[in-house]
Design a protein around this motif. Structure first.
Motif, PDB file in Angstrom:
ATOM      1  N   LYS A 142       0.820  -1.211   0.000  1.00 19.43           N
ATOM      2  CA  LYS A 142       0.000   0.000   0.000  1.00 19.43           C
ATOM      3  C   LYS A 142       0.850   1.256   0.000  1.00 19.43           C
ATOM      4  O   LYS A 142       0.380   2.358  -0.346  1.00 19.43           O
ATOM      5  N   SER A 184      -6.802  -5.976   3.705  1.00 24.54           N
ATOM      6  CA  SER A 184      -7.795  -4.907   3.544  1.00 24.54           C
ATOM      7  C   SER A 184      -7.156  -3.529   3.638  1.00 24.54           C
ATOM      8  O   SER A 184      -7.728  -2.541   3.168  1.00 24.54           O
ATOM      9  N   GLN A 185      -5.951  -3.453   4.233  1.00 28.48           N
ATOM     10  CA  GLN A 185      -5.265  -2.168   4.354  1.00 28.48           C
ATOM     11  C   GLN A 185      -4.732  -1.663   3.017  1.00 28.48           C
ATOM     12  O   GLN A 185      -4.251  -0.522   2.933  1.00 28.48           O
ATOM     13  N   LYS A 201      -6.475  -0.637   0.982  1.00 24.71           N
ATOM     14  CA  LYS A 201      -7.357   0.499   0.727  1.00 24.71           C
ATOM     15  C   LYS A 201      -6.616   1.824   0.842  1.00 24.71           C
ATOM     16  O   LYS A 201      -7.057   2.848   0.311  1.00 24.71           O
ATOM     17  N   GLU A 202      -5.471   1.811   1.547  1.00 27.19           N
ATOM     18  CA  GLU A 202      -4.719   3.047   1.766  1.00 27.19           C
ATOM     19  C   GLU A 202      -3.735   3.351   0.643  1.00 27.19           C
ATOM     20  O   GLU A 202      -3.073   4.400   0.670  1.00 27.19           O
ATOM     21  N   HIS A 239      -6.223   1.768  -8.400  1.00 29.37           N
ATOM     22  CA  HIS A 239      -7.558   1.798  -9.001  1.00 29.37           C
ATOM     23  C   HIS A 239      -8.040   0.424  -9.462  1.00 29.37           C
ATOM     24  O   HIS A 239      -9.239   0.212  -9.669  1.00 29.37           O
ATOM     25  N   LEU A 294     -12.299  -2.458   1.857  1.00 30.84           N
ATOM     26  CA  LEU A 294     -11.712  -1.951   0.611  1.00 30.84           C
ATOM     27  C   LEU A 294     -12.603  -0.899  -0.034  1.00 30.84           C
ATOM     28  O   LEU A 294     -12.178  -0.175  -0.937  1.00 30.84           O
ATOM     29  N   ALA A 323     -11.150   2.593  -0.373  1.00 25.28           N
ATOM     30  CA  ALA A 323     -10.070   2.963  -1.295  1.00 25.28           C
ATOM     31  C   ALA A 323     -10.567   4.081  -2.205  1.00 25.28           C
ATOM     32  O   ALA A 323     -11.537   3.897  -2.945  1.00 25.28           O
ATOM     33  N   LEU A 340     -10.441   3.266  -6.216  1.00 29.17           N
ATOM     34  CA  LEU A 340     -10.694   1.912  -6.696  1.00 29.17           C
ATOM     35  C   LEU A 340     -11.925   1.862  -7.597  1.00 29.17           C
ATOM     36  O   LEU A 340     -13.042   2.155  -7.171  1.00 29.17           O
TER      37      LEU A 340
END
Length: 440
Positions: A52, A78-79, A81-82, A87, A109, A112, A115
């Motif tokens: 990330k 799930s991190q 997302k940072e 995308h 997520l 994000a 994304l």
């Protein structure tokens, strides 16, 4: 960076930790790591979540299939997302130990910021209705427009299907693939999923409900997808769901979908029968339909159905047709009926699977008349495990006379074509005008 070939190589958490340092590559924007079949575990997954921090990374694919990743590892992943530029994300966690808690973590997520394309493969884990409910919260991802969620071989039931139907509320979603193969979804769950018709921008939908308990009532509910205003491409997998002629009749109403141009219906190993197949032939009335795939293998379909399905020749825009009637009772008369598809004015690509249908020389001779189809350029005929002999082989060799045909695939394995028939078929293989693959 594309590291596709690291699967099954005894890579553990230390190796995963080392690979996470790819985050320091200053210009790295696209990364694929295939670590399937290793021993990454939760600690390795935690390490990989450090990707990330890669400043330019916008496209990431992580294949962690069969790695003993559990809820803690899913929580760490799930991190991602940072990741500031991310995308497009693909996470393959197939055959791990992710349960509802891990699925709940992965739903984060949704935060994000950029994304727009997400693929989550959680097949063969321990995800149930609670996990499905959590994953439905990905509807809140503001930019997400393409989402593939694979939950095959889990414990998702009707309650989970109800929750996943809430993905209709995703503001940007236009492409959705939900794979719920071999769960415990029944007619109530199918009814809930039919409400995806309300997704305002949805134009491409794949629902895989094979090996569940959908039945006729569920199929009737799914036919309501004909009300989806923007839907142009629909794929429904309903293999082995006890769908009978009533369900097939209901599904024929998909002809009323206003924008539908590509339809795939997999109904293998159900109880559709002649009446259901006759009903499905009414898809010829779909105004925009140009590509149709119907899999009716193992469905007690006979001559009556074959004649009805031959009337798909009347579909005004149909240019690509696949009919799988394998392991039915079509026979020579049914094959003769299907040869009428040579009258379809726009048909350029035709695939007919007639394996194990008691088709003999008369049926093969009839099918050779497909050479008269005015626009046909690509033809696949699977006549394996039938009773085609020398006469039928000679007739089929005349497909070389088709004026537009440039690609032919012909399977006559496990028939009785003999040496003379084989000699005739070799003329097809040596024909200079088209590509040919003949098995006999």
């Amino acid at each position: 960076i594309n590291a596709e070939y690291m699967g099954y190589n005894e890579v553990g958490d230390d190796g995963a930790c080392a690979l996470s340092q790819l985050k320091e590559a200053p210009a790295l924007h696209t990364l694929t790591l295939n670590l399937s079949g290793n021993q990454v575990g939760d600690d390795g997954a935690c390490a990989l979540s450090q990707l990330k921090e890669a400043p330019a990374l916008h496209t990431l694919t992580l294949d962690l299939m069969e790695n003993e990743v559990g809820d803690d590892g899913a929580c760490a992943l799930s991190q991602l997302k940072e990741a500031p530029a991310l995308h497009t994300l693909t996470l393959d966690l197939m055959y791990n130990e992710v349960g509802d808690d891990g699925a709940c973590a992965l739903s984060q997520l949704k935060a994000a910021p950029l994304l727009h394309t997400l693929t989550l493969n959680l097949s063969g884990n321990q995800v149930g209705d609670d996990g499905a409910c959590a994953l439905s919260q990905l509807k809140e991802a503001l930019s997400l427009h393409s989402f593939t969620l694979v939950l095959s071989r889990n414990q998702v039931g009707d309650a989970g299907a109800h929750a996943l139907s809430k993905l209709k509320e995703a503001p940007s979603m236009h492409t959705l693939q939900l794979v719920l193969y071999r769960n415990q979804v029944g007619d109530d769950g199918a009814c809930a999923l039919s409400q995806l018709k309300q997704a305002p921008s949805l134009h491409t939908l794949t629902l895989n409900l094979s090996e569940n308990q959908v039945g006729d009532d569920g199929a009737c509910a799914l036919s309501q997808l004909n009300e989806a205003p923007a839907l142009h491409t629909l794929t429904l997998y309903l293999m082995d769901n006890e769908v009978g002629d009533n369900g097939a009749c209901a599904l024929s109403q998909l002809k009323a979908a206003p924008a539908l141009h590509t339809l795939t219906l997999y109904l293998m190993d159900n109880e559709v029968g002649d009446n259901g197949a006759c009903a499905l032939s009414q898809l010829k009335a779909a105004p925009a339909l140009h590509t149709l795939t119907l899999d009716l293998s193992k469905n007690q379909v006979g001559v009556v159905a074959a004649f009805a399905l031959s009337q798909l020749k009347e579909a005004p825009s149909l240019h690509t047709l696949t009919l799988n009637l394998s392991e039915n009772q079509v026979g020579d008369d049914g094959a003769c009926a299907l040869s009428q598809l040579n009258e379809a004015p726009a048909l350029h690509t035709l695939t007919l699977y007639l394996m194990d249908n008691e088709v003999g020389d008369n049926g093969a001779c009839a099918l050779s008349q497909l050479k008269a189809a005015p626009s046909l350029h690509t033809l696949t005929l699977d006549l394996s495990k039938n009773q085609v002999g020398v006469v039928g082989a000679f007739a089929l060799s005349q497909l070389k006379e088709a004026p537009s045909l440039h690609t032919l695939t012909l399977d006559l394995s496990k028939n009785q074509v003999g040496d003379d028939g084989a000699c005739a078929l070799r003329q097809l293989e040596s024909h200079p005008s088209f590509k040919c693959n003949v098995q006999y």
